[in-house]
Design a protein around this motif. Sequence first.
Motif: not given
Length: 290
Positions: A165-167, A170-176, A201-202
Amino acid sequence: MASPPGPEVQPTSVDYRPERLMHLMADRLYFTVHETEERTLHLITSFPQIFFFSSYIPESYRSFCADFGPLEITSILRFIDSVRDKMEHPRLAHRRLVYYCPDSPSAITNSCLLLACYLMLEQGFTPEHAASRFDRIVGLPIEPFRDATWDHCSYQLSILSCLKGLHKAVSIGFLNPSTFNTEAYDALYEAPEYDISSVSPRCVAFACPKDTADEYNAVARKPSNHVQPFRDLGVTDVVRLNEEGFYDDAEFVLSHGFRHHVLEFRDCTVPTPEIVERFLDILEGAGEGA
């Protein structure tokens, strides 16, 4: 994320026992479990060439019911920062680093997840590779995470699932991880006048507003306190999941212009599939955010 650490091979199984040094990566980072503080002091004194270190973070989770983790994103990132600081410290460059935790299933499970997050986000391990560093330890008392209820938990959340889930985030830009503002997050989380967490983001999660102070909150967390943070986060819809009576539902609509929805279910229980489906429908139809 860093570059992957080379080809993944089937890890060699080892038997778990307290004080055994369990290898995580290169010839630098290891994991172990100590049964008492006295044993920790003895080992530190006996092996000065090894740098033993620990953290309060795995034990900082505050449970709602029978849950014991996983920890929120700021704790994960602060833990990673702590390990990175030690891995990169020039005075520790030629020493093995051994992270130790207390001998309890919850502390061990949270520690393993946090260390696996470090391997994945900082060292470029895949979720599967990071999880395998702990799966190979036969008898390690890792427990699956569970929902925040006292009821029987029918779904067991693994460390691997958390890593995936964390990966994905990151991969879809929810977390940097390199730009995530932990101070801004903490400013919203468990503040005196509100308790808000940005989930994606939503989607924003928040504790129930209350028109009056109570034994849990010395300051009333009124709906009006939430308006500006919600505006800043792009919230358009508010969903109440707990029982009514703590605040006036109409205030969010009439005074502040939010759409308000009621999907009430008993506290410390799991929502029905129908409530979950309705919640997802509201989220999808909320536009910019909910």
